[in-house]
Design a protein around this motif. Structure first.
Motif, PDB file in Angstrom:
ATOM      1  N   GLY A  47       0.813  -1.214   0.000  1.00 25.94           N
ATOM      2  CA  GLY A  47       0.000   0.000   0.000  1.00 25.94           C
ATOM      3  C   GLY A  47       0.843   1.258   0.000  1.00 25.94           C
ATOM      4  N   ALA A  48       2.175   1.119   0.076  1.00 23.03           N
ATOM      5  CA  ALA A  48       3.066   2.287   0.081  1.00 23.03           C
ATOM      6  C   ALA A  48       3.072   2.934  -1.298  1.00 23.03           C
ATOM      7  CB  ALA A  48       4.485   1.864   0.468  1.00 23.03           C
ATOM      8  N   PHE A  49       2.987   4.249  -1.316  1.00 20.56           N
ATOM      9  CA  PHE A  49       2.994   5.011  -2.572  1.00 20.56           C
ATOM     10  C   PHE A  49       1.963   4.442  -3.562  1.00 20.56           C
ATOM     11  CE2 PHE A  49       7.211   5.283  -0.682  1.00 20.56           C
ATOM     12  CZ  PHE A  49       7.313   6.647  -0.507  1.00 20.56           C
ATOM     13  N   PHE A  50       0.839   4.042  -3.020  1.00 22.68           N
ATOM     14  CA  PHE A  50      -0.158   3.303  -3.792  1.00 22.68           C
ATOM     15  C   PHE A  50      -0.729   4.097  -4.970  1.00 22.68           C
ATOM     16  CE2 PHE A  50      -4.390   1.668  -4.702  1.00 22.68           C
ATOM     17  CZ  PHE A  50      -4.151   0.303  -4.802  1.00 22.68           C
ATOM     18  N   THR A  51      -1.159   5.321  -4.726  1.00 17.92           N
ATOM     19  CA  THR A  51      -1.755   6.118  -5.803  1.00 17.92           C
ATOM     20  C   THR A  51      -0.754   6.402  -6.919  1.00 17.92           C
ATOM     21  OG1 THR A  51      -3.493   7.035  -4.414  1.00 17.92           O
ATOM     22  CG2 THR A  51      -2.881   8.311  -6.366  1.00 17.92           C
ATOM     23  N   PRO A  52       0.462   6.880  -6.600  1.00 22.50           N
ATOM     24  CA  PRO A  52       1.419   7.071  -7.699  1.00 22.50           C
ATOM     25  C   PRO A  52       1.748   5.761  -8.414  1.00 22.50           C
ATOM     26  CG  PRO A  52       2.226   8.122  -5.695  1.00 22.50           C
ATOM     27  CD  PRO A  52       0.991   7.378  -5.327  1.00 22.50           C
ATOM     28  N   ALA A  53       1.841   4.667  -7.658  1.00 20.28           N
ATOM     29  CA  ALA A  53       2.148   3.374  -8.281  1.00 20.28           C
ATOM     30  C   ALA A  53       1.030   2.950  -9.238  1.00 20.28           C
ATOM     31  CB  ALA A  53       2.365   2.300  -7.219  1.00 20.28           C
ATOM     32  N   ALA A  54      -0.215   3.141  -8.828  1.00 25.21           N
ATOM     33  CA  ALA A  54      -1.338   2.770  -9.699  1.00 25.21           C
ATOM     34  C   ALA A  54      -1.351   3.631 -10.964  1.00 25.21           C
ATOM     35  CB  ALA A  54      -2.659   2.898  -8.939  1.00 25.21           C
ATOM     36  N   LEU A  55      -1.022   4.905 -10.825  1.00 22.64           N
ATOM     37  CA  LEU A  55      -0.971   5.789 -12.000  1.00 22.64           C
ATOM     38  C   LEU A  55       0.183   5.417 -12.931  1.00 22.64           C
ATOM     39  CD1 LEU A  55      -1.824   9.195 -10.304  1.00 22.64           C
ATOM     40  CD2 LEU A  55      -3.309   7.814 -11.785  1.00 22.64           C
ATOM     41  N   VAL A  56       1.351   5.141 -12.358  1.00 23.56           N
ATOM     42  CA  VAL A  56       2.494   4.707 -13.173  1.00 23.56           C
ATOM     43  C   VAL A  56       2.163   3.389 -13.867  1.00 23.56           C
ATOM     44  CG1 VAL A  56       4.874   3.820 -13.037  1.00 23.56           C
ATOM     45  CG2 VAL A  56       4.257   5.955 -11.884  1.00 23.56           C
ATOM     46  N   ALA A  57       1.547   2.467 -13.141  1.00 22.05           N
ATOM     47  CA  ALA A  57       1.161   1.182 -13.729  1.00 22.05           C
ATOM     48  C   ALA A  57       0.190   1.389 -14.889  1.00 22.05           C
ATOM     49  CB  ALA A  57       0.539   0.277 -12.670  1.00 22.05           C
TER      50      ALA A  57
END
Length: 137
Positions: free
Chosen positions: A71-81
């Motif tokens: 769940g760390a850096f979840f929003t940026p990770a989902a956007l990058v993904a």
């Protein structure tokens, strides 16, 4: 402010995070099992430095797995993904591939449903259970 989730919502969020992580973990595993084949596939699409790009992709996917599981850096990770998935979609399943293999169109469309899930996840976050507070504003 932390919103309260019902048990089914918590379960759904955790399951979604596991699915995202599993998809990217499988991608990492396939790359690591045969990095040469991955590099060949990248080269066949016309990209330079295919072995370097294959290792960069594996590293990115491994980081995404960690972000989705913790769940760390979840929003940026989902956007990058999401950006990554759509880039791969056009590079490897785009319109130039449809004439040779009609199934490629199906793969192309499926990537947009994955993008929709990633965007929804980016907006709603990792949930309140088993989620690191790193990267949350």
């Amino acid at each position: 402010m932390v919103s309260v989730q019902s048990p089914w919502q918590t379960t759904a969020v955790l399951l979604a995070r596991l699915i995202f992580a599993a998809v990217f973990l499988m991608a990492v595993a396939f790359k690591v099992m045969d990095m040469g084949a991955t590099a060949g596939y990248i080269a066949s699409a016309g990209f330079p430095f295919p072995l370097l790009l294959a290792w960069c992709a594996a590293l990115l996917e491994a980081v995404l797995v960690i972000c989705f599981l913790t769940g760390a850096f979840f929003t940026p990770a989902a956007l990058v993904a999401g950006v990554y998935v759509i880039f791969l979609n056009f590079a490897f399943h785009g319109p130039s591939h449809w004439a040779g293999n009609q199934a490629e169109f199906g793969f192309f469309v499926d990537h947009f449903t994955f993008l929709a899930g990633l965007l929804f996840a980016a907006v709603h976050g990792p949930g309140n259970v088993l989620a690191s507070r790193l990267g949350r504003g």
